[in-house]
Design a protein around this motif. Structure first.
Motif, short mmCIF file in Angstrom:
data_model
loop_
_atom_site.label_atom_id
_atom_site.label_comp_id
_atom_site.label_asym_id
_atom_site.label_seq_id
_atom_site.Cartn_x
_atom_site.Cartn_y
_atom_site.Cartn_z
N ARG A 205 0.85 -1.20 0.00
CA ARG A 205 0.00 0.00 0.00
C ARG A 205 0.88 1.24 0.00
O ARG A 205 1.81 1.34 0.81
CB ARG A 205 -0.89 0.00 1.23
N VAL A 206 0.60 2.15 -0.90
CA VAL A 206 1.28 3.44 -0.94
C VAL A 206 0.29 4.49 -0.47
O VAL A 206 -0.77 4.65 -1.08
CB VAL A 206 1.78 3.77 -2.37
N ASP A 207 0.60 5.15 0.62
CA ASP A 207 -0.27 6.20 1.17
C ASP A 207 0.46 7.53 0.99
O ASP A 207 1.33 7.89 1.78
CB ASP A 207 -0.57 5.93 2.64
N ILE B 107 5.08 3.77 2.44
CA ILE B 107 4.84 2.57 1.66
C ILE B 107 4.82 1.44 2.67
O ILE B 107 5.73 1.32 3.50
CB ILE B 107 5.96 2.31 0.63
N GLN B 108 3.78 0.62 2.65
CA GLN B 108 3.60 -0.44 3.65
C GLN B 108 3.45 -1.78 2.97
O GLN B 108 2.71 -1.91 2.00
CB GLN B 108 2.38 -0.16 4.52
N ILE B 109 4.17 -2.78 3.50
CA ILE B 109 4.09 -4.14 2.97
C ILE B 109 3.50 -5.05 4.04
O ILE B 109 3.92 -5.01 5.20
CB ILE B 109 5.48 -4.66 2.58
N LYS B 110 2.51 -5.84 3.64
CA LYS B 110 2.01 -6.92 4.48
C LYS B 110 2.48 -8.22 3.85
O LYS B 110 2.30 -8.43 2.65
CB LYS B 110 0.48 -6.88 4.58
N GLY C 160 11.96 -2.58 8.26
CA GLY C 160 10.62 -2.67 8.83
C GLY C 160 9.55 -2.77 7.75
O GLY C 160 9.84 -2.68 6.56
N LYS C 161 8.31 -2.94 8.19
CA LYS C 161 7.18 -3.12 7.27
C LYS C 161 6.75 -1.84 6.57
O LYS C 161 6.12 -1.87 5.53
CB LYS C 161 5.98 -3.71 8.02
#
Length: 75
Positions: free
Chosen positions: A10-12, A18-21, A40-41
């Motif tokens: 997800r790019v907010d 930028i977040q990775i799950k 980190g995530k």
């Protein structure tokens, strides 16, 4: 051991992250110009070093397994 698996990215732009799950990862390193710039995530876009134009993620799993993203170009 299976390689890490990316579930979502997800790019907010409003929050500047930028977040990775993912699952199966031991660590996540964010790379720009061949250097680790964050771990980190979540990657805060303001952590991009001066002169950096992109960042990509490396998800390290058990053993030697690594899964990488394509670069995220940051203007």
């Amino acid at each position: 051991m299976p390689a890490p698996r990316i579930r979502s990215i997800r790019v907010d732009e409003k929050k500047g992250i930028i977040q990775i799950k993912a699952s199966g990862q031991v660590s996540i390193a964010w790379i720009s110009n061949g250097e680790i710039v964050h771990r980190g995530k979540k990657f805060p876009i303001n952590k991009l070093p001066a002169g950096g134009k992109y960042v990509r993620a490396e998800l390290h799993g058990a053993g030697d397994s690594i899964v990488c993203t394509q670069p995220f170009y940051i203007p």
